[in-house]
Every structure is written in structure tokens, then in C-alpha cells.
Design a protein around this motif. Structure first.
Motif, PDB file in Angstrom:
ATOM      1  N   GLY A   1      31.989  27.268  20.128  1.00 31.47           N
ATOM      2  CA  GLY A   1      30.976  27.188  21.175  1.00 31.47           C
ATOM      3  C   GLY A   1      29.772  28.059  20.969  1.00 31.47           C
TER       4      GLY A   1
ATOM      5  N   TRP B   1      28.751  25.266  28.591  1.00 33.77           N
ATOM      6  CA  TRP B   1      28.414  24.741  27.252  1.00 33.77           C
ATOM      7  C   TRP B   1      27.424  23.589  27.368  1.00 33.77           C
TER       8      TRP B   1
ATOM      9  N   ILE C   1      27.146  24.013  20.024  1.00 36.55           N
ATOM     10  CA  ILE C   1      26.000  23.845  20.904  1.00 36.55           C
ATOM     11  C   ILE C   1      24.834  23.216  20.152  1.00 36.55           C
TER      12      ILE C   1
ATOM     13  N   PRO D   1      28.384  30.278  27.571  1.00 38.73           N
ATOM     14  CA  PRO D   1      29.849  30.490  27.536  1.00 38.73           C
ATOM     15  C   PRO D   1      30.250  31.862  27.027  1.00 38.73           C
TER      16      PRO D   1
END
Length: 237
Positions: free
Chosen positions: A34, A76, A121, A225
Motif C-alpha cells: 500500500g 487507500w 497506490i 493508510p
């Protein structure tokens, strides 16, 4: 509850954009994928033009099996939507003509290897956002790779340029070799320059993203996140 997910340059990004993006995400990533701050670590990492040659669906943080997972998934998704908004503005500032946006129900796919190289991302942003792909292409085009850098890469990575015959014979590229065991520099040069330029373009894209999002203000529940200010933060590599 606020009606916006974030504020970008004084303008609100509606929660509806995050909700629409979440509807397109059905799969889960590798643990720790993430982070948008990952850097390309090798010259051979590829973007496949942002998604055109992708073979697997892009991924999101864990599906909503728990309230914590759902909160992280939304955070996210907010990052991806904000990156799209920032890219649209950057293209407009640069006078780049943006192609039509992809329908939220027909988001392009991106290869799983790219998720590992780019961070989920940025990888999902490139799959989701035509503006981000356009900006990345422009940044790649602007890169000027010195001849010395190309030649240095060729000299330091001779194992990548063994001829098919040398490979069949099991030649050790770091042992005793002959010039004929390697592809000539001029034959390898174009490919090396292309990959170095692509890697430099990706670094420029990451640098742009880091700077562009510095002043973004996120609504509660839409933070990054990995932001340690909220209890569910998760920032693994």
C-alpha cells in the motif's frame, strides 16, 4: 459526516469519487503493497505504458472482512482518487491534452509485477487515471540519458548481454569470456537508453507526486493508510 474526502488546492474532492473507485476494486494485493513511496530499484522495472499491456487486475488493500480493513481500503482508494485529481491539474498546467477518462466500471488492469515495483497506490493510479498515464509519458519523454550512463550500465551488467550461443554454452559472464560472447554495445544501446529513461521518468513521477500531495488536506477516515496519526495505520514494505 463530511461530504468530501480531501481538499486539493482549496477545492473539495467528493466522497462519491472514492465510492465509485471502490466499486471497481475486487482483488487484494501482496501484504505491504500500500505504499506510494516505493522507488524503482532496477532499470528493468516496467510500466507497460501505464497499463496497456497489463495481464492481471490491479489490486487494493484487503477487502472489507473487518471494520479496520474497510477503513484502510477507503484510505487507500482516497490516495488513488487524489492522485488522479493532482495529475489532471498537472496536465492542465503543462498544456497536455488529456484523453477521455476511462469509465469507472471499466478500469484498466495493471500487471502484478508492476504493483510490486510501483507500490499499489501509484500502480492503481496509473491503471485508473488517463491523466496520470499522460503525465508519466511526458516525464519519461523529458528525460535526457547521458551516453556515459548508458555505456556504464552496459559495462556493469554484461551478464544481461550474453549472446544466445554463449548462453547455450553456459558461458560465465564474470569468468573467462571472449568479445563474441556478448551483444555489441551499439546493438544493446537503444534498449538500455530506453530502460534508463523509463526508470528516470518513474522517479520523476514519484517526486512529482510527493511534492504535489504535500498540501492535500484529508477528511477524517480518508488519511494515508500509513499515516501514524490514525490507529489503523499500516506502512509495510
Amino acid at each position: 459526516m463530511t461530504k468530501h474526502a480531501a481538499v486539493v488546492q482549496g477545492e473539495a474532492v467528493p466522497r462519491e469519487r472514492v465510492d465509485a473507485f471502490l466499486q471497481t476494486v475486487t482483488t487484494t494485493p501482496q501484504r505491504g503493497a500500500g505504499s506510494a513511496d516505493m522507488r524503482l530499484r532496477r532499470v528493468g522495472a516496467t510500466s507497460h505504458d501505464g497499463a496497456a499491456d497489463a495481464r492481471q487486475p490491479h489490486t487494493a488493500p484487503p477487502a472489507a472482512h473487518s471494520p479496520q480493513a474497510e477503513r484502510q481500503r477507503r484510505r487507500w482508494a482516497t490516495q488513488v482518487v487524489v492522485a488522479d485529481e493532482l495529475a489532471r491539474r498537472a496536465c492542465e498546467e503543462r498544456g497536455l491534452e488529456q484523453p477521455p477518462e476511462v469509465s469507472p466500471t471499466h478500469v484498466l488492469a495493471i500487471a502484478g509485477t508492476d504493483v510490486a515495483d510501483l507500490g499499489s497506490i501509484v500502480a492503481a493510479t496509473l491503471a485508473h487515471s488517463a491523466a496520470a498515464r499522460l503525465l508519466l509519458a511526458e516525464l519519461e519523454r523529458q528525460q535526457d540519458v547521458p551516453e556515459a550512463a548508458v555505456q556504464d550500465y552496459y559495462e556493469r551488467n554484461r551478464d544481461r548481454y550474453l549472446t544466445p550461443d554463449a548462453l547455450r554454452r553456459g558461458v560465465d559472464p564474470f569468468g573467462r569470456t571472449a568479445p563474441a560472447d556478448f551483444l555489441p554495445y551499439q546493438q544493446a544501446r537503444e534498449g538500455i537508453a530506453h530502460e534508463l529513461g523509463r526508470a528516470a521518468g518513474h522517479r520523476a513521477f514519484f517526486d512529482w507526486f510527493d511534492q504535489a500531495r504535500a498540501d492535500v488536506v484529508y477528511a477524517a477516515g480518508h488519511e494515508h493508510p500509513g499515516d501514524p496519526s490514525h490507529p489503523d495505520h499500516e506502512h509495510r514494505h
